[in-house]
Motif scaffolding. Structure first.
Motif, PDB file in Angstrom:
ATOM      1  N   VAL A  46       0.829  -1.374  -0.013  1.00 15.08           N
ATOM      2  CA  VAL A  46       0.012  -0.072   0.142  1.00 15.08           C
ATOM      3  C   VAL A  46       0.814   2.109  -0.051  1.00 15.08           C
ATOM      4  O   VAL A  46       0.050   1.897  -1.104  1.00 15.08           O
ATOM      5  CB  VAL A  46      -1.107   0.161   1.065  1.00 15.08           C
ATOM      6  N   ARG A  47       2.227   1.619   0.761  1.00 15.01           N
ATOM      7  CA  ARG A  47       2.610   2.391   0.941  1.00 15.01           C
ATOM      8  C   ARG A  47       3.600   2.561  -0.213  1.00 15.01           C
ATOM      9  O   ARG A  47       3.395   4.272  -1.219  1.00 15.01           O
ATOM     10  CB  ARG A  47       4.101   1.923   2.030  1.00 15.01           C
ATOM     11  N   GLN A  48       4.132   1.843  -0.643  1.00 15.41           N
ATOM     12  CA  GLN A  48       3.951   1.977  -2.098  1.00 15.41           C
ATOM     13  C   GLN A  48       3.570   2.168  -3.889  1.00 15.41           C
ATOM     14  O   GLN A  48       3.784   3.080  -4.460  1.00 15.41           O
ATOM     15  CB  GLN A  48       5.037   0.710  -2.821  1.00 15.41           C
ATOM     16  N   THR A  49       2.054   1.665  -3.095  1.00 19.64           N
ATOM     17  CA  THR A  49       1.056   2.215  -4.651  1.00 19.64           C
ATOM     18  C   THR A  49       0.825   3.530  -4.194  1.00 19.64           C
ATOM     19  O   THR A  49       0.122   3.364  -6.031  1.00 19.64           O
ATOM     20  CB  THR A  49       0.359   0.722  -4.713  1.00 19.64           C
ATOM     21  N   TRP A  50       0.121   3.003  -3.443  1.00 25.51           N
ATOM     22  CA  TRP A  50      -0.924   4.141  -3.360  1.00 25.51           C
ATOM     23  C   TRP A  50      -0.437   6.172  -2.970  1.00 25.51           C
ATOM     24  O   TRP A  50      -0.458   6.583  -1.933  1.00 25.51           O
ATOM     25  CB  TRP A  50      -1.649   3.634  -1.648  1.00 25.51           C
ATOM     26  N   THR A  51      -0.075   5.896  -4.427  1.00 25.80           N
ATOM     27  CA  THR A  51       1.147   7.367  -4.081  1.00 25.80           C
ATOM     28  C   THR A  51      -0.215   8.118  -4.613  1.00 25.80           C
ATOM     29  O   THR A  51      -1.101   8.054  -4.978  1.00 25.80           O
ATOM     30  CB  THR A  51       2.323   7.283  -5.308  1.00 25.80           C
ATOM     31  N   ASP A  52      -0.259   9.742  -4.601  1.00 24.31           N
ATOM     32  CA  ASP A  52      -1.067  10.849  -4.731  1.00 24.31           C
ATOM     33  C   ASP A  52      -1.974  10.887  -6.423  1.00 24.31           C
ATOM     34  O   ASP A  52      -2.703  10.906  -6.575  1.00 24.31           O
ATOM     35  CB  ASP A  52      -0.239  11.862  -5.098  1.00 24.31           C
ATOM     36  N   GLU A  53      -0.448  10.061  -7.445  1.00 28.25           N
ATOM     37  CA  GLU A  53      -0.459   9.770  -8.587  1.00 28.25           C
ATOM     38  C   GLU A  53      -1.920   8.600  -8.358  1.00 28.25           C
ATOM     39  O   GLU A  53      -3.176   9.324  -9.390  1.00 28.25           O
ATOM     40  CB  GLU A  53       0.316  10.238  -9.375  1.00 28.25           C
ATOM     41  N   HIS A  54      -1.522   7.421  -8.214  1.00 26.66           N
ATOM     42  CA  HIS A  54      -2.257   6.510  -8.286  1.00 26.66           C
ATOM     43  C   HIS A  54      -3.623   7.140  -7.242  1.00 26.66           C
ATOM     44  O   HIS A  54      -5.228   6.495  -8.195  1.00 26.66           O
ATOM     45  CB  HIS A  54      -1.531   5.526  -7.026  1.00 26.66           C
ATOM     46  N   ILE A  55      -3.883   7.629  -6.274  1.00 26.40           N
ATOM     47  CA  ILE A  55      -4.974   7.798  -5.382  1.00 26.40           C
ATOM     48  C   ILE A  55      -6.273   8.515  -6.429  1.00 26.40           C
ATOM     49  O   ILE A  55      -7.044   8.292  -7.102  1.00 26.40           O
ATOM     50  CB  ILE A  55      -4.925   8.699  -4.448  1.00 26.40           C
ATOM     51  N   ALA A  56      -5.396   9.656  -7.080  1.00 21.28           N
ATOM     52  CA  ALA A  56      -6.518  10.021  -8.517  1.00 21.28           C
ATOM     53  C   ALA A  56      -6.474   9.541  -9.444  1.00 21.28           C
ATOM     54  O   ALA A  56      -7.537  10.570  -9.723  1.00 21.28           O
ATOM     55  CB  ALA A  56      -5.016  11.951  -8.718  1.00 21.28           C
ATOM     56  N   SER A  57      -6.073   9.059 -10.171  1.00 26.75           N
ATOM     57  CA  SER A  57      -6.535   7.636 -11.271  1.00 26.75           C
ATOM     58  C   SER A  57      -7.704   6.883 -10.315  1.00 26.75           C
ATOM     59  O   SER A  57      -8.462   6.699 -11.423  1.00 26.75           O
ATOM     60  CB  SER A  57      -5.633   7.138 -11.648  1.00 26.75           C
ATOM     61  N   LYS A  58      -7.372   6.507  -9.141  1.00 31.53           N
ATOM     62  CA  LYS A  58      -8.140   5.291  -8.888  1.00 31.53           C
ATOM     63  C   LYS A  58      -9.998   6.330  -8.819  1.00 31.53           C
ATOM     64  O   LYS A  58     -10.819   5.849  -8.466  1.00 31.53           O
ATOM     65  CB  LYS A  58      -8.074   5.671  -7.478  1.00 31.53           C
ATOM     66  N   TYR A  59      -9.737   7.588  -7.867  1.00 32.20           N
ATOM     67  CA  TYR A  59     -10.463   8.518  -7.587  1.00 32.20           C
ATOM     68  C   TYR A  59     -11.042   9.672  -8.579  1.00 32.20           C
ATOM     69  O   TYR A  59     -10.238  10.336  -8.580  1.00 32.20           O
ATOM     70  CB  TYR A  59     -11.284   8.892  -6.394  1.00 32.20           C
ATOM     71  N   SER A  60     -11.911   9.518  -9.784  1.00 32.47           N
ATOM     72  CA  SER A  60     -11.945  10.024 -11.015  1.00 32.47           C
ATOM     73  C   SER A  60     -12.657  11.350  -9.750  1.00 32.47           C
ATOM     74  O   SER A  60     -13.327  11.463  -8.777  1.00 32.47           O
ATOM     75  CB  SER A  60     -12.579   9.841 -12.110  1.00 32.47           C
ATOM     76  N   SER A  61     -12.093  12.507 -10.236  1.00 31.45           N
ATOM     77  CA  SER A  61     -12.253  14.296  -9.758  1.00 31.45           C
ATOM     78  C   SER A  61     -12.440  14.344  -8.269  1.00 31.45           C
ATOM     79  O   SER A  61     -13.864  14.878  -8.152  1.00 31.45           O
ATOM     80  CB  SER A  61     -13.879  14.060 -11.276  1.00 31.45           C
ATOM     81  N   LEU A  62     -11.414  14.189  -7.402  1.00 32.19           N
ATOM     82  CA  LEU A  62     -11.817  14.489  -6.084  1.00 32.19           C
ATOM     83  C   LEU A  62     -10.864  15.824  -6.060  1.00 32.19           C
ATOM     84  O   LEU A  62      -9.850  16.528  -6.519  1.00 32.19           O
ATOM     85  CB  LEU A  62     -10.365  13.104  -5.673  1.00 32.19           C
ATOM     86  N   ASP A  63     -11.714  16.114  -4.927  1.00 31.14           N
ATOM     87  CA  ASP A  63     -10.807  17.651  -4.649  1.00 31.14           C
ATOM     88  C   ASP A  63      -9.978  17.756  -3.933  1.00 31.14           C
ATOM     89  O   ASP A  63      -9.138  16.944  -3.313  1.00 31.14           O
ATOM     90  CB  ASP A  63     -11.887  18.530  -4.636  1.00 31.14           C
ATOM     91  N   ALA A  64      -9.461  19.072  -3.563  1.00 34.05           N
ATOM     92  CA  ALA A  64      -8.133  18.130  -2.435  1.00 34.05           C
ATOM     93  C   ALA A  64      -8.806  18.014  -1.571  1.00 34.05           C
ATOM     94  O   ALA A  64      -7.547  17.562  -0.231  1.00 34.05           O
ATOM     95  CB  ALA A  64      -8.033  20.116  -2.473  1.00 34.05           C
ATOM     96  N   GLY A  65      -9.548  17.892  -0.801  1.00 38.66           N
ATOM     97  CA  GLY A  65     -10.338  18.101   0.270  1.00 38.66           C
ATOM     98  C   GLY A  65     -10.164  16.742   0.622  1.00 38.66           C
ATOM     99  O   GLY A  65     -10.201  16.186   1.856  1.00 38.66           O
ATOM    100  N   SER A  66     -10.756  16.310  -0.440  1.00 44.41           N
ATOM    101  CA  SER A  66     -11.200  14.737  -0.748  1.00 44.41           C
ATOM    102  C   SER A  66     -10.165  13.906  -0.377  1.00 44.41           C
ATOM    103  O   SER A  66      -9.702  12.648   0.237  1.00 44.41           O
ATOM    104  CB  SER A  66     -11.753  14.051  -1.826  1.00 44.41           C
ATOM    105  N   LEU A  67      -8.656  13.965  -1.407  1.00 44.47           N
ATOM    106  CA  LEU A  67      -7.579  13.902  -2.101  1.00 44.47           C
ATOM    107  C   LEU A  67      -6.903  13.569  -0.662  1.00 44.47           C
ATOM    108  O   LEU A  67      -6.652  12.298   0.003  1.00 44.47           O
ATOM    109  CB  LEU A  67      -6.624  14.118  -2.466  1.00 44.47           C
ATOM    110  N   GLN A  68      -7.524  14.734   0.531  1.00 45.03           N
ATOM    111  CA  GLN A  68      -6.580  14.970   1.651  1.00 45.03           C
ATOM    112  C   GLN A  68      -6.994  13.697   2.619  1.00 45.03           C
ATOM    113  O   GLN A  68      -6.612  12.698   3.187  1.00 45.03           O
ATOM    114  CB  GLN A  68      -6.738  15.508   2.857  1.00 45.03           C
TER     115      GLN A  68
END
Ligand SMILES: Nc1ncnc2c1ncn2[C@@H]1O[C@H](COP(=O)(O)OP(=O)(O)OP(=O)(O)O)[C@@H](O)[C@H]1O
Length: 320
Positions: free
Chosen positions: A262-284
Motif C-alpha cells: 500500500v505504501r508503495q502503490t498508493w501514491t498521490d497520482e495513483h489515488i487521483a487516478s482511482k477516484y476521478s474528480s477528487l477535490d483537494a479536501g477529498s484527496l486529503q
C-alpha cells in the motif's frame, strides 16, 4: 401507540415488540424459516427476514442447533445487556427467543425424542445489505464521500463499544460482512457481543472457520487467543484500507507485505487516478484514511493507534 415518522406516522409495531419473543411468532413472521426468507448464513447461524403484520421488517438470526450458548439465565442476562447497547452505528438488538422444543433426532441408528433449545436473536433490519457486497465491485462501489462517511460511522460505532460502555465490548469479528447498511447507507456494526453469549474461545474457533475471516484477525488473537480492544483496532485497520482502496484484504503482490504494497502503490497520482474528480479536501481524506489504516495494522499491538485518536483524526481534530 408508538408511531414512526419515516412510515408517514403509521403505528410502529416494531417498537412495541416484547423483548422475549415466542418461537411460534418468529416462525410465523419468517414463513417457517423458509429458504426464500434467508438473508445469509454466518459463523453462528442463519439469518432470515421477518415481516411483521404492518410490513415492518426485522432480521431473525437462528443460532445453529449445536451452538454451545450460555445457560438460559446467563443468556437472558447477556442479551438484555446487549439490547441496552444503542448507538446510530450499531445494529439494534430488538428481541430474543430461548425456548426448548421437542425434536426427533437420529442417534446410533435409532430415532429418539429430545429437548432442543432454540436460541434466536432479532435485529433491526438493514435494507442495503452488508459492506462486503458493495465495496469490492467497481459497479456497486459508493463514491468517496459515501465511503468516507461509512468509515467515520464504523469508527464512531467502535468508539462507543470500546469507550462508552461500563465494560468495553470487544467485537472480535469486525469485517465487511458484519457492517450493515441502512436506507441512507449509514453503517451499522452487527454481531457485537457474541463472545458474551458463546464464550471467547468458541467465538475465536467459529470465526477462524469462516473462509476469509483470518485476514481480519490480529495476529496475537489469531495465533494466541489474546483479546483486547487492540485486536479490534487491527481488524478496523484492514476494513478501513479495504473501503479506501476497494481491494480485498488490501491485497499485495508476492513477496511484499500488504503494508509495504500500500505504501508503495498508493501514491498521490495513483489515488487521483482511482477516484476521478477528487477535490483537494477529498484527496486529503483518502490519504488520512490510508495513514490511519496502516497505523492500525501494526504487528506490534502497542504501536497501534487508539480509537479516540482515529475518531479525532477523521473529524479533523489533531492531537496537540
Ligand atoms: N440485521 C440485518 N439486516 C439485514 N441483513 C442482515 C442482518 N443481519 C445479517 N444480515 C445478512 O445475513 C448475512 C449473515 O449474517 P451473519 O451475521 O449470520 O453472518 P456474517 O456476518 O456474514 O458472518 P459471521 O457470522 O462470520 O460474522 C449477513 O452477511 C447479512 O447480509
Amino acid at each position: 401507540m408508538a408511531t414512526d415518522a419515516s412510515r408517514g406516522g403509521t403505528p410502529s409495531l416494531l417498537s412495541t415488540l416484547p423483548k422475549e419473543l415466542p418461537l411460534d411468532f418468529l416462525k410465523e413472521i419468517t414463513d417457517g424459516f423458509s429458504p426464500e426468507r434467508k438473508l445469509g448464513k454466518g459463523a453462528f447461524g442463519t439469518v432470515y427476514k421477518g415481516i411483521l403484520q404492518n410490513g415492518e421488517m426485522i432480521a431473525v438470526k437462528k443460532l445453529a442447533d449445536n451452538s454451545p450458548v450460555a445457560p438460559e439465565k446467563q443468556f437472558q442476562n447477556e442479551v438484555v445487556n446487549l439490547m441496552a447497547v444503542q448507538h446510530e452505528n450499531i445494529v439494534k438488538l430488538v428481541g430474543y427467543c430461548h425456548q426448548a422444543q421437542k425434536k426427533v433426532i437420529e442417534h446410533n441408528g435409532r430415532y429418539i425424542l429430545v429437548d432442543v433449545v432454540e436460541s434466536l436473536l432479532c435485529y433491526e433490519y438493514a435494507p442495503n445489505g452488508n459492506l462486503d457486497k458493495c465495496i469490492f465491485d467497481t459497479s456497486s462501489r459508493p463514491d468517496w464521500k459515501t465511503c468516507f462517511n461509512i468509515i467515520k460511522g464504523i469508527c464512531q460505532g467502535l468508539h462507543f463499544l470500546h469507550k462508552e460502555m461500563d465494560k468495553p465490548i470487544v467485537h472480535l469479528d469486525l469485517q465487511p460482512a458484519n457492517i450493515l447498511l441502512d436506507d441512507n447507507m449509514v453503517p451499522k456494526i452487527s454481531d457485537f457481543g457474541l463472545s458474551r453469549l458463546f464464550g471467547e474461545e468458541q467465538t475465536r474457533i467459529n470465526t477462524i472457520n469462516v473462509v476469509g475471516a483470518k485476514g481480519y484477525m490480529a495476529p496475537e488473537y489469531l495465533y494466541r487467543g489474546e483479546i483486547s480492544t487492540r485486536s479490534d483496532i487491527y481488524s478496523l485497520g484492514v476494513l478501513i484500507m479495504e473501503i479506501t482502496t476497494g481491494e480485498k484484504n488490501f491485497s499485495s503482490e508476492k513477496d511484499m507485505s500488504a503494508r509495504d504494497f500500500v505504501r508503495q502503490t498508493w501514491t498521490d497520482e495513483h489515488i487521483a487516478s482511482k477516484y476521478s474528480s477528487l477535490d483537494a479536501g477529498s484527496l486529503q481524506e483518502v490519504k488520512t484514511c490510508i495513514d490511519i489504516g496502516l497505523k492500525c495494522v501494526d504487528i506490534d499491538q502497542r504501536k497501534r493507534t487508539s480509537i479516540v485518536e482515529i475518531v479525532d483524526k477523521l473529524n479533523g481534530r489533531h492531537a496537540p
